[in-house]
Design a protein around this motif. Sequence first.
Motif, PDB file in Angstrom:
ATOM      1  N   SER A  12       0.841  -1.198   0.000  1.00 18.25           N
ATOM      2  CA  SER A  12       0.000   0.000   0.000  1.00 18.25           C
ATOM      3  C   SER A  12       0.876   1.248   0.000  1.00 18.25           C
ATOM      4  N   GLU A  13       0.255   2.426   0.014  1.00 20.35           N
ATOM      5  CA  GLU A  13       1.003   3.679   0.076  1.00 20.35           C
ATOM      6  C   GLU A  13       1.745   3.839   1.397  1.00 20.35           C
ATOM      7  N   ASP A  14       1.427   3.009   2.392  1.00 19.99           N
ATOM      8  CA  ASP A  14       2.095   3.076   3.691  1.00 19.99           C
ATOM      9  C   ASP A  14       3.325   2.176   3.774  1.00 19.99           C
ATOM     10  N   GLU A  15       3.745   1.592   2.653  1.00 20.45           N
ATOM     11  CA  GLU A  15       5.002   0.854   2.592  1.00 20.45           C
ATOM     12  C   GLU A  15       5.971   1.641   1.722  1.00 20.45           C
ATOM     13  N   THR A  16       7.174   1.852   2.247  1.00 22.28           N
ATOM     14  CA  THR A  16       8.223   2.557   1.518  1.00 22.28           C
ATOM     15  C   THR A  16       9.443   1.659   1.462  1.00 22.28           C
ATOM     16  N   SER A  17      10.066   1.559   0.286  1.00 20.36           N
ATOM     17  CA  SER A  17      11.210   0.664   0.135  1.00 20.36           C
ATOM     18  C   SER A  17      12.337   1.323  -0.648  1.00 20.36           C
ATOM     19  N   THR A  18      13.567   0.907  -0.326  1.00 19.66           N
ATOM     20  CA  THR A  18      14.747   1.227  -1.111  1.00 19.66           C
ATOM     21  C   THR A  18      15.453  -0.099  -1.365  1.00 19.66           C
ATOM     22  N   GLU A  19      16.625  -0.046  -1.992  1.00 20.33           N
ATOM     23  CA  GLU A  19      17.381  -1.286  -2.191  1.00 20.33           C
ATOM     24  C   GLU A  19      17.912  -1.834  -0.873  1.00 20.33           C
ATOM     25  N   ASN A  20      18.000  -0.993   0.182  1.00 22.31           N
ATOM     26  CA  ASN A  20      18.552  -1.416   1.468  1.00 22.31           C
ATOM     27  C   ASN A  20      17.513  -1.828   2.499  1.00 22.31           C
ATOM     28  N   TRP A  21      16.313  -1.278   2.408  1.00 22.17           N
ATOM     29  CA  TRP A  21      15.319  -1.520   3.448  1.00 22.17           C
ATOM     30  C   TRP A  21      13.899  -1.354   2.924  1.00 22.17           C
ATOM     31  N   SER A  22      12.970  -1.886   3.709  1.00 20.77           N
ATOM     32  CA  SER A  22      11.540  -1.716   3.438  1.00 20.77           C
ATOM     33  C   SER A  22      10.862  -1.381   4.760  1.00 20.77           C
ATOM     34  N   SER A  23      10.131  -0.271   4.795  1.00 18.92           N
ATOM     35  CA  SER A  23       9.443   0.181   6.000  1.00 18.92           C
ATOM     36  C   SER A  23       7.946   0.079   5.788  1.00 18.92           C
ATOM     37  N   ARG A  24       7.329  -0.794   6.573  1.00 20.00           N
ATOM     38  CA  ARG A  24       5.875  -0.957   6.540  1.00 20.00           C
ATOM     39  C   ARG A  24       5.318  -0.130   7.693  1.00 20.00           C
ATOM     40  N   ARG A  25       4.719   0.992   7.371  1.00 16.41           N
ATOM     41  CA  ARG A  25       4.335   2.007   8.346  1.00 16.41           C
ATOM     42  C   ARG A  25       2.934   1.735   8.871  1.00 16.41           C
ATOM     43  N   LEU A  26       2.909   1.165  10.064  1.00 15.74           N
ATOM     44  CA  LEU A  26       1.660   0.679  10.659  1.00 15.74           C
ATOM     45  C   LEU A  26       0.826   1.795  11.282  1.00 15.74           C
ATOM     46  N   HIS A  38       6.537   1.263  12.979  1.00 13.33           N
ATOM     47  CA  HIS A  38       6.967   0.717  11.700  1.00 13.33           C
ATOM     48  C   HIS A  38       7.487  -0.703  11.867  1.00 13.33           C
ATOM     49  N   ASP A  39       7.206  -1.555  10.915  1.00  9.70           N
ATOM     50  CA  ASP A  39       7.777  -2.901  10.817  1.00  9.70           C
ATOM     51  C   ASP A  39       8.739  -2.821   9.638  1.00  9.70           C
ATOM     52  N   THR A  40      10.032  -2.850   9.932  1.00  8.78           N
ATOM     53  CA  THR A  40      11.048  -2.556   8.924  1.00  8.78           C
ATOM     54  C   THR A  40      11.962  -3.744   8.684  1.00  8.78           C
ATOM     55  N   ILE A  41      12.263  -3.986   7.425  1.00 11.02           N
ATOM     56  CA  ILE A  41      13.220  -5.019   7.032  1.00 11.02           C
ATOM     57  C   ILE A  41      14.495  -4.314   6.560  1.00 11.02           C
ATOM     58  N   ILE A  42      15.623  -4.659   7.175  1.00 10.44           N
ATOM     59  CA  ILE A  42      16.939  -4.183   6.740  1.00 10.44           C
ATOM     60  C   ILE A  42      17.589  -5.346   6.000  1.00 10.44           C
ATOM     61  N   ARG A  43      17.897  -5.146   4.743  1.00  9.88           N
ATOM     62  CA  ARG A  43      18.401  -6.249   3.932  1.00  9.88           C
ATOM     63  C   ARG A  43      19.839  -6.622   4.295  1.00  9.88           C
ATOM     64  N   ALA A  44      20.107  -7.914   4.282  1.00 12.09           N
ATOM     65  CA  ALA A  44      21.427  -8.452   4.608  1.00 12.09           C
ATOM     66  C   ALA A  44      22.496  -7.824   3.717  1.00 12.09           C
ATOM     67  N   GLY A  45      23.652  -7.544   4.308  1.00  8.77           N
ATOM     68  CA  GLY A  45      24.794  -7.061   3.543  1.00  8.77           C
ATOM     69  C   GLY A  45      24.727  -5.612   3.100  1.00  8.77           C
ATOM     70  N   THR A  46      23.742  -4.842   3.581  1.00  8.48           N
ATOM     71  CA  THR A  46      23.609  -3.443   3.169  1.00  8.48           C
ATOM     72  C   THR A  46      24.128  -2.512   4.255  1.00  8.48           C
ATOM     73  N   GLU A  47      24.395  -1.270   3.856  1.00  7.99           N
ATOM     74  CA  GLU A  47      24.781  -0.212   4.799  1.00  7.99           C
ATOM     75  C   GLU A  47      23.980   1.029   4.457  1.00  7.99           C
ATOM     76  N   THR A  48      23.351   1.635   5.477  1.00  6.86           N
ATOM     77  CA  THR A  48      22.554   2.840   5.282  1.00  6.86           C
ATOM     78  C   THR A  48      23.011   3.904   6.267  1.00  6.86           C
ATOM     79  N   HIS A  49      23.334   5.077   5.746  1.00 11.36           N
ATOM     80  CA  HIS A  49      23.682   6.224   6.588  1.00 11.36           C
ATOM     81  C   HIS A  49      22.386   6.915   6.992  1.00 11.36           C
ATOM     82  N   ILE A  50      22.196   7.124   8.300  1.00 14.05           N
ATOM     83  CA  ILE A  50      20.959   7.720   8.817  1.00 14.05           C
ATOM     84  C   ILE A  50      21.310   8.756   9.886  1.00 14.05           C
ATOM     85  N   TRP A  51      20.564   9.869   9.875  1.00 19.02           N
ATOM     86  CA  TRP A  51      20.757  10.903  10.897  1.00 19.02           C
ATOM     87  C   TRP A  51      19.411  11.581  11.099  1.00 19.02           C
ATOM     88  N   TYR A  52      18.681  11.151  12.106  1.00 16.42           N
ATOM     89  CA  TYR A  52      17.363  11.715  12.374  1.00 16.42           C
ATOM     90  C   TYR A  52      17.501  12.974  13.217  1.00 16.42           C
TER      91      TYR A  52
END
Length: 129
Positions: A12-26, A38-52
């Motif tokens: 649905s529109e409440d799921e957002t994905s990139t090549e590194n992760w998928s965020s299912r926004r509950l 959020h129920d989020t999948i972080i894909r194996a072998g990936t690296e994501t830079h994040i700064w909230y």
Amino acid sequence: MLVKTLEEVIGSEDETSTENWSSRRLLLTKDNMGFSLHDTIIRAGTETHIWYKNHLEAVYCIAGNGEIETVSDGKVYPIKSGTVYALDEHDEHYLRGGTEDMRMICVFNPPLTGKETHDEEGVYPLLEA
């Protein structure tokens, strides 16, 4: 009362994905709970830079493995099922998937609207619903 299932969110529109992760926004801002969930999948072998810079986040790993590295001091913390971490100081970090996908339950304050995307610094902008 609000009741949703993960199956309703996936695709649905409440799921957002990139090549590194998928965020299912509950739960999002529109659900008026004061936080988002959020129920989020972080894909194996990936690296994501994040700064909230605009949000606090708490994360509970329920499956898989990986690690988080804080940029300010270079500390690396292993993550596996049963690990919780809280970005209580808007910590800039690298989130790395390990040998298998990680499944994370994430809570954001203030809540996300569902339309946020990471900018070049790994930041989610502060959006109004």
